[in-house]
Design a protein around this motif. Sequence first.
Motif, PDB file in Angstrom:
ATOM      1  N   GLN A  57      -8.242   7.154  -5.223  1.00  0.00           N
ATOM      2  CA  GLN A  57      -8.547   5.902  -4.500  1.00  0.00           C
ATOM      3  C   GLN A  57      -7.540   5.084  -3.914  1.00  0.00           C
ATOM      4  OE1 GLN A  57     -11.471   3.695  -4.586  1.00  0.00           O
ATOM      5  NE2 GLN A  57     -10.466   1.790  -3.746  1.00  0.00           N
ATOM      6  N   ILE A 109       0.703  -1.189   0.020  1.00  0.00           N
ATOM      7  CA  ILE A 109      -0.146  -0.049  -0.141  1.00  0.00           C
ATOM      8  C   ILE A 109       0.913   1.167  -0.269  1.00  0.00           C
ATOM      9  CG2 ILE A 109      -1.769   1.319   1.266  1.00  0.00           C
ATOM     10  CD1 ILE A 109      -3.034  -0.968   2.201  1.00  0.00           C
ATOM     11  N   MET A 163      -7.111  -7.195  -1.834  1.00  0.00           N
ATOM     12  CA  MET A 163      -7.498  -6.122  -1.053  1.00  0.00           C
ATOM     13  C   MET A 163      -8.791  -5.910  -0.670  1.00  0.00           C
ATOM     14  SD  MET A 163      -4.965  -3.952  -0.514  1.00  0.00           S
ATOM     15  CE  MET A 163      -5.176  -2.046  -1.043  1.00  0.00           C
ATOM     16  N   ASN A 215     -12.681   7.678  -1.588  1.00  0.00           N
ATOM     17  CA  ASN A 215     -13.812   7.208  -1.981  1.00  0.00           C
ATOM     18  C   ASN A 215     -15.137   7.280  -1.424  1.00  0.00           C
ATOM     19  OD1 ASN A 215     -15.576   5.368  -3.236  1.00  0.00           O
ATOM     20  ND2 ASN A 215     -14.131   3.902  -4.060  1.00  0.00           N
ATOM     21  N   PHE A 225      -4.691   2.611   6.566  1.00  0.00           N
ATOM     22  CA  PHE A 225      -3.375   2.203   6.432  1.00  0.00           C
ATOM     23  C   PHE A 225      -2.338   3.473   6.711  1.00  0.00           C
ATOM     24  CE2 PHE A 225       0.480   1.064   4.437  1.00  0.00           C
ATOM     25  CZ  PHE A 225       0.840  -0.151   5.369  1.00  0.00           C
ATOM     26  N   LEU A 226      -2.904   4.711   5.733  1.00  0.00           N
ATOM     27  CA  LEU A 226      -2.156   5.824   5.852  1.00  0.00           C
ATOM     28  C   LEU A 226      -1.993   6.406   7.128  1.00  0.00           C
ATOM     29  CD1 LEU A 226      -2.653   7.663   2.439  1.00  0.00           C
ATOM     30  CD2 LEU A 226      -0.770   7.013   3.426  1.00  0.00           C
ATOM     31  N   ILE A 234     -11.680  -0.647   0.005  1.00  0.00           N
ATOM     32  CA  ILE A 234     -10.416  -0.617  -0.122  1.00  0.00           C
ATOM     33  C   ILE A 234      -9.767   0.647  -0.088  1.00  0.00           C
ATOM     34  CG2 ILE A 234      -8.600  -0.768  -2.046  1.00  0.00           C
ATOM     35  CD1 ILE A 234     -10.170  -3.196  -3.401  1.00  0.00           C
ATOM     36  N   ALA A 235     -10.612   1.453  -0.448  1.00  0.00           N
ATOM     37  CA  ALA A 235     -10.190   3.032   0.087  1.00  0.00           C
ATOM     38  C   ALA A 235     -10.115   3.236   1.422  1.00  0.00           C
ATOM     39  CB  ALA A 235     -11.268   4.177  -0.790  1.00  0.00           C
ATOM     40  N   ARG A 236     -10.965   2.648   2.103  1.00  0.00           N
ATOM     41  CA  ARG A 236     -11.086   2.711   3.626  1.00  0.00           C
ATOM     42  C   ARG A 236      -9.739   2.047   4.128  1.00  0.00           C
ATOM     43  NH1 ARG A 236     -15.784   1.096   4.528  1.00  0.00           N
ATOM     44  NH2 ARG A 236     -16.793   2.823   4.704  1.00  0.00           N
ATOM     45  N   LEU A 237      -9.631   1.004   3.403  1.00  0.00           N
ATOM     46  CA  LEU A 237      -8.275   0.387   3.872  1.00  0.00           C
ATOM     47  C   LEU A 237      -6.892   1.025   3.526  1.00  0.00           C
ATOM     48  CD1 LEU A 237      -6.638  -2.496   4.615  1.00  0.00           C
ATOM     49  CD2 LEU A 237      -6.779  -3.083   2.296  1.00  0.00           C
ATOM     50  N   ASN A 238      -6.802   1.638   2.392  1.00  0.00           N
ATOM     51  CA  ASN A 238      -5.707   2.794   2.292  1.00  0.00           C
ATOM     52  C   ASN A 238      -5.741   3.827   3.220  1.00  0.00           C
ATOM     53  OD1 ASN A 238      -5.061   1.193  -0.081  1.00  0.00           O
ATOM     54  ND2 ASN A 238      -6.384   2.257  -1.125  1.00  0.00           N
ATOM     55  N   ARG A 239      -6.948   4.290   3.501  1.00  0.00           N
ATOM     56  CA  ARG A 239      -7.049   5.634   4.426  1.00  0.00           C
ATOM     57  C   ARG A 239      -6.516   5.069   5.750  1.00  0.00           C
ATOM     58  NH1 ARG A 239     -12.252   6.872   2.605  1.00  0.00           N
ATOM     59  NH2 ARG A 239     -13.269   6.240   4.429  1.00  0.00           N
ATOM     60  N   CYS A 251      -3.430  -3.660  -5.406  1.00  0.00           N
ATOM     61  CA  CYS A 251      -4.566  -3.438  -6.012  1.00  0.00           C
ATOM     62  C   CYS A 251      -4.030  -2.289  -7.166  1.00  0.00           C
ATOM     63  CB  CYS A 251      -5.438  -2.486  -5.127  1.00  0.00           C
ATOM     64  SG  CYS A 251      -7.002  -1.944  -5.615  1.00  0.00           S
ATOM     65  N   VAL A 310      -2.091  -5.845   6.580  1.00  0.00           N
ATOM     66  CA  VAL A 310      -1.607  -5.624   5.317  1.00  0.00           C
ATOM     67  C   VAL A 310      -0.156  -6.188   5.276  1.00  0.00           C
ATOM     68  CG1 VAL A 310      -0.654  -3.690   3.825  1.00  0.00           C
ATOM     69  CG2 VAL A 310      -2.720  -3.492   5.117  1.00  0.00           C
ATOM     70  N   LEU A 327     -15.689  -1.262  -3.553  1.00  0.00           N
ATOM     71  CA  LEU A 327     -14.171  -0.769  -3.572  1.00  0.00           C
ATOM     72  C   LEU A 327     -14.057   0.336  -2.526  1.00  0.00           C
ATOM     73  CD1 LEU A 327     -13.198   0.064  -7.268  1.00  0.00           C
ATOM     74  CD2 LEU A 327     -12.551  -1.939  -5.815  1.00  0.00           C
ATOM     75  N   GLU A 328     -15.112   1.001  -2.034  1.00  0.00           N
ATOM     76  CA  GLU A 328     -15.186   1.911  -1.001  1.00  0.00           C
ATOM     77  C   GLU A 328     -14.273   1.262   0.220  1.00  0.00           C
ATOM     78  OE1 GLU A 328     -19.246   3.537  -0.414  1.00  0.00           O
ATOM     79  OE2 GLU A 328     -18.342   4.920   0.856  1.00  0.00           O
ATOM     80  N   GLY A 347      -6.994   6.659  -0.592  1.00  0.00           N
ATOM     81  CA  GLY A 347      -8.200   6.428   0.284  1.00  0.00           C
ATOM     82  C   GLY A 347      -9.499   7.134  -0.006  1.00  0.00           C
TER      83      GLY A 347
END
Lengths: 646, 225, 259
Positions: free
Chosen positions: B182, B8, C175, B187, C240-241, C233-238, C214, C203, C230-231, B185
């Motif tokens: 996306q 990621i 993802m 979306n 994670f960040l 996955i975006a939440r996962l990215n968010r 992804c 992760v 996919l929302e 993060g």
Amino acid sequence: MAELNSKIPQGPLETKWTSYKSQAKLVNPANKRKLDVIVVGTGLAGASAAASLAEMGFKVKAYCYQDSPRRAHSIAAQGGINAAKNYQNDGDSIQRLFYDTIKGGDYRAREANVYRLAEVSNNIIDQCVAQGVPFAREYGGLLDNRSFGGSQVSRTFYARGQTGQQLLLGAYSALSRQIHKGNVEMYTRHEMLDVVIVDGRARGVIVRDLVSGKIERHSAHAVVLATGGYGNVFFLSTNAMGSNVTAIWKAYKKGAYFGNPCFTQIHPTCIPVHGEHQSKLTLMSESLRNDGRIWVPKKLEDAALIREGKKSPLDIKEEDRDYYLERRYPAFGNLVPRDVASRAAKERCDAGFGVGETGRAVYLDFADAINRLGHNVIEARYGNLFQMYEKIVDENPYKVPMMIYPAVHYTMGGLWVDYELMTTVPGLFAAGEANFSDHGANRLGASALMQGLADGYFVLPYTIQNYLADQISVPRISPDLPEFIEAEKQVVDKINRLMNIKGKTTVDTFHRRLGHIMWEQVGMARNEQGLRNAIEEIKVVREEFWKDVKIPGDAFSINMELEKAGRVADFLELGELMAKDALMREESCGGHFREEHQTPDGEALRNDEVFKYVAAWGYKGENTEPDLIKEGLNYEFIEVKQRNYK
Amino acid sequence: MALKYSSITKKVIMSLAGLFLIAFLFVHMTVNLLVLINDNGETFNKAAHFMVSNPIIQFMQIFLFGGFIIHIIMGIVLQIQNWKARPKRYKVAPYSEMSPFSKFMIHTGMLIFLVLIYHLYNFFFQAKTGNIEHVVYNGTEYEDMAKLVLVKFRQLPHTIIYIIWLLLLGFHLDHAFHSGLQSLGFNHNKYTPTVFIISRIIAIVLTVGFITIPVVIYFYRQLPV
Amino acid sequence: MDLTLKIWRQPNASSKGKFVTYKIKDISPGSSFLEMMDELNESLVTKGDEPVAFDHDCREGICGTCSMFINGRPHGPDTGVTTCQLHMRKFKDGDTIVIEPWRARAFPVLKDLIVDRTAFDKIVQAGGYVSVNTGGVPDGNAIPIPKVDAELAMDAAACISCGACVAACKNASAMLFVGAFVSKFALLPQGRIEAHERVQKMVAEMDRQGFGNCTNTGACEAECPKLITLENIARLNREFLAAKLGARKGENVRGGGGI
């Protein structure tokens, strides 16, 4: 063994569990690390027990035949889980949940067990919320409830139509945490094929690695069987394809008594059978009965025209519809308990009013609810169920009434256990659907999840500890003891025997034949002649099975036919015991309906004078009649009445 | 270093670099379009001179090249991980995807990179090495980049290569802006449909803007005598 | 209906597999796909051949065991269903159906159409839980939760971990699965408490198990039988960040399994 000791604590009902807990023996943390517990099955009961025991410090080994512990069939429970929280302020209480469960079970369950179940029901909800189970909520953020059959309060907690899934994921998460910590050794794709008994105590299991075909010996200080129910003895049921009786059947053959094997629950709201190649039946949550109204045509000719496809249910005028549950049971209406609803459907269909191509279906109609509440509310409540129905039947249930018919769903019977959930074999425990304990002759909706989690989270951790407290000086059991070697040899011999039959008929063919016998003669309505026939017919099928079953491939890799054959072999023995139990019980109670014993208007007629007991059967050898011990049921705290939902 | 990051983190770095490159493309396109002003290239040459001589821009160039390199390296590293994640392919290829171009980012990316080298050789290095004609406006000498552009795009093969290249860039960009968001993060069911539209608009504007230059030059401009 | 089936056969994990063609006749359009497979197997067994091994259990679309890649699509040509809920009426008489196992490095084939999805369990074991022991928890209504959050959490929690997302993804990325798991906890106050630690651990394990990553192509969302978006996955990215940037020095969970 002439007497069964149910070890019910003394004292008033409300304090039995508390006083048990305060007197039960404990194991100190240093000793817990030295004690092993085997848990077979990872459904609600198994996963919650394995996780809780591991959290306490015991070393746990867990087994499941699925590829992941999260796939156990508890996952398929839709409707919800009961608890006596009284969040709705509608008069619920532990006492009332207890009473409803006893009454729903037609006075064939143990008071003390059921009271304990109602007592810990509230803890379950708290536990699951803390684990992050996304229960349905109201706009104010508090937990929502729905009502369910057999009760007059709203006490069912739910997560859409996937409550079982969410609760199992909670338990699976807790189990996963303990696996990660190294407190649980998880064996997936392993099937238990025998219990090992050393000096009269359960000390381990023989399992088959379903991938390599290897037979393994595993030992522990205590063994918990949480292997679910045996509804698949009917071939068609709402159980998963792999659900089987093998684990508890092996325990029965090693000396554990089997309680009330004939108590089978037929669920009223399943999708009707469509064809001969059908492999299983799909259940739709009973919660549908909250808003759906059940009916058949009033006129025989209308029913006939519908069956021929010449009329649609929408053509039947309101006055020509027979809402038979509302007519027969005005107080509970469409929310009568499952056994009552199922039999009423069968009665109408037998009388020629059934609909659908086969005439084995009744309507469940949402038109009124949609008019009253709107399409959106109904969609929010049951959307996924409606979608599932449409995918299977190819009809839109928002427009055309659903068709439903009863199907085998749950087995109240199971291994006989005492108050501590221990079977008649010391050190061998049974939890969840695998035991017989809490539902009597009929289980109320949303109570299976409650019992599974109650056993696993809140009962076994105390009762196993009480047993293990005496075992702290016993060193780790060696799986190389002669008893293990012998048990392994027997398992291997049986597999070889099956593989070497090399007959002509597939396992499924035998299973289907058994299922047909069971459904017709040991199903929703039973009579003496039918049961006697069933016993003879099952014997014939069993003999043919052992002469003519065909299993291709070998035993040293994934072999689905071999797996099925082993399970069907056990079902072929169990079926006979169920018929014997049903034959012995000359009364109608709950899910067990003997045609000889009914009131003039067709209601179940109990015989409390003679049959107010748990029938526990003990194995005495292949060609010997099993031993029957009766555990009398004493109702000290509630008055036994004829069930009445009118 | 890059290999140690989690997948990621790599994606996040890659998308940040990508979004930066989109911003650069807008600047680049705006400057380029000046070449179409009919003043014998004076405005364009002055702008180009500013871009190669201004110290701030020169400093920014480091980030620009850095952005390219990071975007490319991360893309390749992730792609290798992705290829390794499926050693055996399907007989019937997977059927569904959100946008047809999203499946071929590595392919369009690699082709864009190859032509980019050619492009840098054609223009950037010519200007840097001074291997170019000069022109004087108001007493100051400027590189005659405009003439170089004109000469190049009067040649049909060259023009065709550039048009194909820019179309590839368009396809790449179609799955760029929203994808970048996306990965970072972003979306939201209310805004994401708009983000998709913006993303496509960006792709179309940049592609059409860049392609206009060779097309107009090829059909409507004469070489100065 | 009569059909031609091209099915991947592979005796065990270490052997090479191949496609074998079978003809099957008189299938009822009302049958489920797995009932069609049952009929094929019954005929194979009767002939003395080994039946096609495939994973299945509940047959009502919730256990997540069934896993076939049918004509280029996980769970076949219908949306929002698993293979066990796929009905033969979705095919035409005379069709050829190609059936393959999930293909991913992290999901090795065990036999025929059965793959090993233990990698998913490993990811959950790394952190997919709220660290509470049995007992001693507050009352269920102690913390009110906005209905919308509970609903969003439930949307994510609907995941059955069948692996269709991995199977459909051109990168064999997990993802969507991880996103769903992280989301269902991150959206609830009970799960928020260790949300940052959880997402980093999950992760890291996901990378270690050899999944791809992804590229936002959305095939997973299109093929998910539970319509997980996919929302997540975006939440996962968010998440994670936020976790990585917000962690104090030395508190980062080391991630990454290299390429």
